[in-house]
Design a protein around this motif. Sequence first.
Motif: not given
Length: 196
Positions: A131-157
């Motif tokens: 969930p999207a939590l602000n700092a106060i909500e996050f500080s009270k949030h009990d740990p739980q399993f999380s799964l996130n979708g992820y995309f990364r684009y690597w560019y050449s230097g």
Amino acid sequence: MKHTISLLFVLIFAIIKGGYLLAQGDGPRAHLLAPKGVWAINPKYLHLNQNILPAGNIYVKNSDITVDLFPTTFVHTFNLGGKFARIFAMANPGSVKASAFIEPFASGESLNASGFSDGFIAFEYGLIGSPALNAIEFSKHDPQFSLNGYFRYWYSGSYDSDKLLNLGTNRSTFEIGTTMAIPFHKEISQNATWLE
């Protein structure tokens, strides 16, 4: 809880089935849930003395390659439809100096290059338990399993085909997948142990 145990078994099976694995990640806690609205910068310094080109793919026998890099990652977390979301990008300025004794091509000749090594831009979005939590909500949030979708684009230097030595790889690539975190503690007050 059933969902967490099932995913844990899938993960263990994948590790056992994979046998010999080589991997490199973003480091511990890089993909854990964080409060929304965070802006962060993570500068680092790497000094490498090796006999592998900066691209990490070619071993050069009898070489001395010194790479100095300053990978700097920029991160921002935000709310997207009530779910946790994060964008991050990495710029990688630096320099490389190399000498090699490869007859008849080079006999101690020193080469130099500077500019940017490969970097990336990425996006992560909460799918389960993020969930999207602000700092106060996050500080009270009990740990739980999380799964996130992820995309990364690597560019050449920085890359110049006329030079023998470059910081960039002259290729771009992308990753699509998921990141997950499984807590082995149930309350905020307990010592935090995670399987990421």
